[in-house]
Design an enzyme around this catalytic site. Structure first.
Site, PDB file in Angstrom:
ATOM      1  N   CYS A  93      -9.454  -2.350  -0.352  1.00  0.00           N
ATOM      2  CA  CYS A  93     -10.834  -1.864  -0.295  1.00  0.00           C
ATOM      3  C   CYS A  93     -10.943  -0.985   0.946  1.00  0.00           C
ATOM      4  O   CYS A  93     -10.029  -0.941   1.769  1.00  0.00           O
ATOM      5  CB  CYS A  93     -11.819  -3.028  -0.247  1.00  0.00           C
ATOM      6  SG  CYS A  93     -11.411  -4.264   0.990  1.00  0.00           S
ATOM      7  N   HIS A  94     -12.048  -0.268   1.025  1.00  0.00           N
ATOM      8  CA  HIS A  94     -12.217   0.699   2.114  1.00  0.00           C
ATOM      9  C   HIS A  94     -13.590   0.545   2.762  1.00  0.00           C
ATOM     10  O   HIS A  94     -14.500  -0.033   2.169  1.00  0.00           O
ATOM     11  CB  HIS A  94     -12.150   2.137   1.580  1.00  0.00           C
ATOM     12  CG  HIS A  94     -10.991   2.441   0.691  1.00  0.00           C
ATOM     13  ND1 HIS A  94      -9.707   2.577   1.148  1.00  0.00           N
ATOM     14  CD2 HIS A  94     -10.922   2.659  -0.652  1.00  0.00           C
ATOM     15  CE1 HIS A  94      -8.896   2.874   0.134  1.00  0.00           C
ATOM     16  NE2 HIS A  94      -9.614   2.919  -0.972  1.00  0.00           N
ATOM     17  N   THR A 111      -8.517   8.393   3.023  1.00  0.00           N
ATOM     18  CA  THR A 111      -8.129   9.723   3.497  1.00  0.00           C
ATOM     19  C   THR A 111      -9.302  10.495   4.101  1.00  0.00           C
ATOM     20  O   THR A 111      -9.080  11.388   4.910  1.00  0.00           O
ATOM     21  CB  THR A 111      -7.516  10.550   2.363  1.00  0.00           C
ATOM     22  OG1 THR A 111      -8.454  10.611   1.272  1.00  0.00           O
ATOM     23  CG2 THR A 111      -6.217   9.940   1.885  1.00  0.00           C
ATOM     24  N   ARG A 120      -0.298   3.515   5.883  1.00  0.00           N
ATOM     25  CA  ARG A 120      -0.333   4.072   4.532  1.00  0.00           C
ATOM     26  C   ARG A 120       0.214   5.490   4.523  1.00  0.00           C
ATOM     27  O   ARG A 120      -0.201   6.322   5.329  1.00  0.00           O
ATOM     28  CB  ARG A 120      -1.778   4.092   4.041  1.00  0.00           C
ATOM     29  CG  ARG A 120      -1.936   4.364   2.561  1.00  0.00           C
ATOM     30  CD  ARG A 120      -3.411   4.370   2.204  1.00  0.00           C
ATOM     31  NE  ARG A 120      -3.634   4.291   0.779  1.00  0.00           N
ATOM     32  CZ  ARG A 120      -4.723   4.751   0.172  1.00  0.00           C
ATOM     33  NH1 ARG A 120      -5.693   5.328   0.878  1.00  0.00           N
ATOM     34  NH2 ARG A 120      -4.871   4.636  -1.133  1.00  0.00           N
ATOM     35  N   ARG A 176      -4.085  15.874  -4.227  1.00  0.00           N
ATOM     36  CA  ARG A 176      -5.505  16.232  -4.139  1.00  0.00           C
ATOM     37  C   ARG A 176      -6.185  15.549  -2.942  1.00  0.00           C
ATOM     38  O   ARG A 176      -7.325  15.844  -2.611  1.00  0.00           O
ATOM     39  CB  ARG A 176      -6.235  15.870  -5.436  1.00  0.00           C
ATOM     40  CG  ARG A 176      -6.317  14.402  -5.704  1.00  0.00           C
ATOM     41  CD  ARG A 176      -6.948  14.034  -7.042  1.00  0.00           C
ATOM     42  NE  ARG A 176      -6.565  12.692  -7.412  1.00  0.00           N
ATOM     43  CZ  ARG A 176      -7.111  11.581  -6.930  1.00  0.00           C
ATOM     44  NH1 ARG A 176      -8.089  11.669  -6.066  1.00  0.00           N
ATOM     45  NH2 ARG A 176      -6.683  10.394  -7.308  1.00  0.00           N
ATOM     46  N   TYR A 233       0.982   5.622  -1.806  1.00  0.00           N
ATOM     47  CA  TYR A 233       0.117   6.019  -2.928  1.00  0.00           C
ATOM     48  C   TYR A 233       0.667   7.321  -3.492  1.00  0.00           C
ATOM     49  O   TYR A 233       0.840   8.299  -2.752  1.00  0.00           O
ATOM     50  CB  TYR A 233      -1.327   6.185  -2.438  1.00  0.00           C
ATOM     51  CG  TYR A 233      -2.354   6.351  -3.552  1.00  0.00           C
ATOM     52  CD1 TYR A 233      -2.142   5.828  -4.826  1.00  0.00           C
ATOM     53  CD2 TYR A 233      -3.553   7.025  -3.330  1.00  0.00           C
ATOM     54  CE1 TYR A 233      -3.091   5.971  -5.834  1.00  0.00           C
ATOM     55  CE2 TYR A 233      -4.516   7.164  -4.326  1.00  0.00           C
ATOM     56  CZ  TYR A 233      -4.272   6.639  -5.575  1.00  0.00           C
ATOM     57  OH  TYR A 233      -5.207   6.783  -6.576  1.00  0.00           O
ATOM     58  N   HIS A 255      -1.877   0.721  -6.854  1.00  0.00           N
ATOM     59  CA  HIS A 255      -2.309   0.957  -8.245  1.00  0.00           C
ATOM     60  C   HIS A 255      -1.148   1.202  -9.216  1.00  0.00           C
ATOM     61  O   HIS A 255      -1.188   2.123 -10.037  1.00  0.00           O
ATOM     62  CB  HIS A 255      -3.302   2.131  -8.300  1.00  0.00           C
ATOM     63  CG  HIS A 255      -4.312   2.133  -7.192  1.00  0.00           C
ATOM     64  ND1 HIS A 255      -4.758   0.975  -6.587  1.00  0.00           N
ATOM     65  CD2 HIS A 255      -4.948   3.146  -6.541  1.00  0.00           C
ATOM     66  CE1 HIS A 255      -5.635   1.283  -5.624  1.00  0.00           C
ATOM     67  NE2 HIS A 255      -5.755   2.584  -5.574  1.00  0.00           N
ATOM     68  N   ASP A 307     -10.768  -2.017  -4.787  1.00  0.00           N
ATOM     69  CA  ASP A 307     -10.846  -0.582  -4.471  1.00  0.00           C
ATOM     70  C   ASP A 307     -12.279  -0.147  -4.143  1.00  0.00           C
ATOM     71  O   ASP A 307     -12.582   1.040  -4.135  1.00  0.00           O
ATOM     72  CB  ASP A 307     -10.265   0.296  -5.578  1.00  0.00           C
ATOM     73  CG  ASP A 307      -9.996   1.717  -5.083  1.00  0.00           C
ATOM     74  OD1 ASP A 307      -9.700   1.886  -3.888  1.00  0.00           O
ATOM     75  OD2 ASP A 307     -10.117   2.672  -5.883  1.00  0.00           O
ATOM     76  N   ASN A 314     -13.830   8.902  -5.481  1.00  0.00           N
ATOM     77  CA  ASN A 314     -13.404   9.938  -6.438  1.00  0.00           C
ATOM     78  C   ASN A 314     -13.445   9.512  -7.892  1.00  0.00           C
ATOM     79  O   ASN A 314     -12.724  10.084  -8.707  1.00  0.00           O
ATOM     80  CB  ASN A 314     -11.976  10.430  -6.121  1.00  0.00           C
ATOM     81  CG  ASN A 314     -11.894  11.085  -4.776  1.00  0.00           C
ATOM     82  OD1 ASN A 314     -12.706  11.953  -4.476  1.00  0.00           O
ATOM     83  ND2 ASN A 314     -10.955  10.661  -3.951  1.00  0.00           N
TER      84      ASN A 314
HETATM   85  C1  0GY Z   1      -8.043   4.652  -3.699  1.00  0.00           C
HETATM   86  C2  0GY Z   1      -7.874   5.872  -4.461  1.00  0.00           C
HETATM   87  C3  0GY Z   1      -8.215   7.143  -4.111  1.00  0.00           C
HETATM   88  C4  0GY Z   1      -8.544   7.588  -2.799  1.00  0.00           C
HETATM   89  C5  0GY Z   1      -8.015   7.139  -1.653  1.00  0.00           C
HETATM   90  O1  0GY Z   1      -7.791   7.163   0.636  1.00  0.00           O
HETATM   91  C6  0GY Z   1      -8.311   7.721  -0.332  1.00  0.00           C
HETATM   92  O2  0GY Z   1      -9.017   8.713  -0.255  1.00  0.00           O
HETATM   93  O3  0GY Z   1      -7.176   6.137  -1.646  1.00  0.00           O
HETATM   94  C7  0GY Z   1      -8.184   8.178  -5.152  1.00  0.00           C
HETATM   95  O4  0GY Z   1      -8.913   9.171  -5.019  1.00  0.00           O
HETATM   96  O5  0GY Z   1      -7.443   8.014  -6.136  1.00  0.00           O
HETATM   97  O6  0GY Z   1      -7.170   3.793  -3.722  1.00  0.00           O
HETATM   98  O7  0GY Z   1      -9.026   4.484  -3.013  1.00  0.00           O
END
Ligand code: 0GY
Length: 313
Positions: free
Chosen positions: A40-41, A85, A132, A138, A165, A189, A265, A270
């Protein structure tokens, strides 16, 4: 003042951005005590923790308080917060979440080659246990692999691991790099399989082979909402959502029960089309981990071994 500085307190979300579900349902599946949401973020809030200039999207704010409220609502005990990101290698929002979690969150940071030993030590003290490497084009600019290997060599002695990732189509090119890493390697994922292809087709077989041949490789069996083509449940209240992803996740849980992790997540960056009800995502778990033993390994024992190893001994 630069545009970036001016916008530091007033970020404009990416047009069409979907904000997380405002009122997730309570899951029917009761997760075992001690369960960890291992992916999670937190996003900002941007006024306090500005988004990175090099970001590829600007999300809605999603604070640590909101994350911890979701944790409690879904019945989880702990979180693993993964650097997103949109914050680049500025891990302040992540670290702030960890240090305000009462020891109930650990983290995965993003670091660059110029990170100091002191900064690594401070992150470790705050609860960071991994870094990470993101290869999804993208989302990030290119970083040379020798820089990433150098970082991996520095974090390995700290007991950290590497989270990667990438898109399934890029695995052949990344294989040698992944298998050269000196740490545990956790794949986000399931390596993003194309779930229109057969679960025993060449693409997913390659991914399974990566885990089979390399016992240091783990996988998150997460993000059915991101991978699914069949999509969310119908509006008739039927809770068996994202069923086309089940065979992929279940195969990994069955073959590698001690090397799988699960996460919401949240806040789901996105996503296009729909925003999942996080309660429904939890109800996905018994479809992929069918027995109490598998569920306990996935949700409690595996994340504890990786993120709270001092308890698992
Ligand atoms: C996720 C998936 C995405 C984004 C990121 O760090 C991120 O921006 O991981 C994605 O856009 O597929 O795991 O959060």
């Amino acid at each position: 003042m630069s545009t970036e500085a001016m916008s530091a307190t007033a970020f404009q979300m990416t047009p069409g951005w979907l904000c997380f579900h405002p009122d997730p349902s309570r899951p029917r599946f009761g997760v075992p005590p001690g369960s960890v949401d291992a992916h999670c973020h937190v996003f900002g809030p941007g006024a306090r923790f500005p988004y990175a200039p090099e970001r590829k999207y600007t999300p809605c704010d999603a604070s640590r308080e909101q994350l911890f409220a979701l944790r409690d609502r879904l019945g989880f005990s702990r979180n693993v917060v993964v650097q997103a990101t949109c914050h680049g290698a500025d891990n302040r929002a992540l670290v702030d979440a960890l240090v305000h979690s009462d020891g109930r969150a650990r983290g995965v940071a993003t670091v660059r080659r110029d990170v100091t030993d002191r900064a690594l030590r401070e992150m470790h003290e705050a609860g960071v246990r991994g870094t990470r490497f993101n290869f999804v084009k993208r989302l990030v600019d290119f970083t040379p692999k020798e820089e990433l290997l150098e970082i991996a060599g520095r974090i390995a002695p700290m007991g950290w691991h590497v989270v990667v990732y990438f898109e399934a189509a890029d695995l052949p090119e990344l294989w040698d790099f992944f298998t050269a890493l000196p740490t545990i390697v956790v794949v986000d994922h399931m390596g993003r399989p194309d779930v229109k292809q057969p679960v025993d087709g060449p693409e997913f077989e390659r991914f399974v082979r990566l885990l089979r041949e390399h016992p240091n490789v783990w996988s998150k069996v997460s993000c059915p909402e991101r991978l699914s083509v069949s999509g969310p449940p119908a509006l008739d209240g039927e809770r068996n959502a994202y069923r086309d992803v089940v065979p992929f996740a279940r195969r990994l849980v069955e073959e590698f029960p001690e090397r799988v992790l699960w996460g919401t997540d949240w806040p789901h960056p996105n996503l296009k089309g729909h925003m999942p009800d996080d309660g429904l995502l939890v109800d996905f778990i018994p479809h992929i981990a069918a027995t109490p033993e598998r569920q306990r390994a996935l949700l409690v024992d595996n994340p504890r071994r990786l993120y709270w190893p001092e308890e698992a001994r």
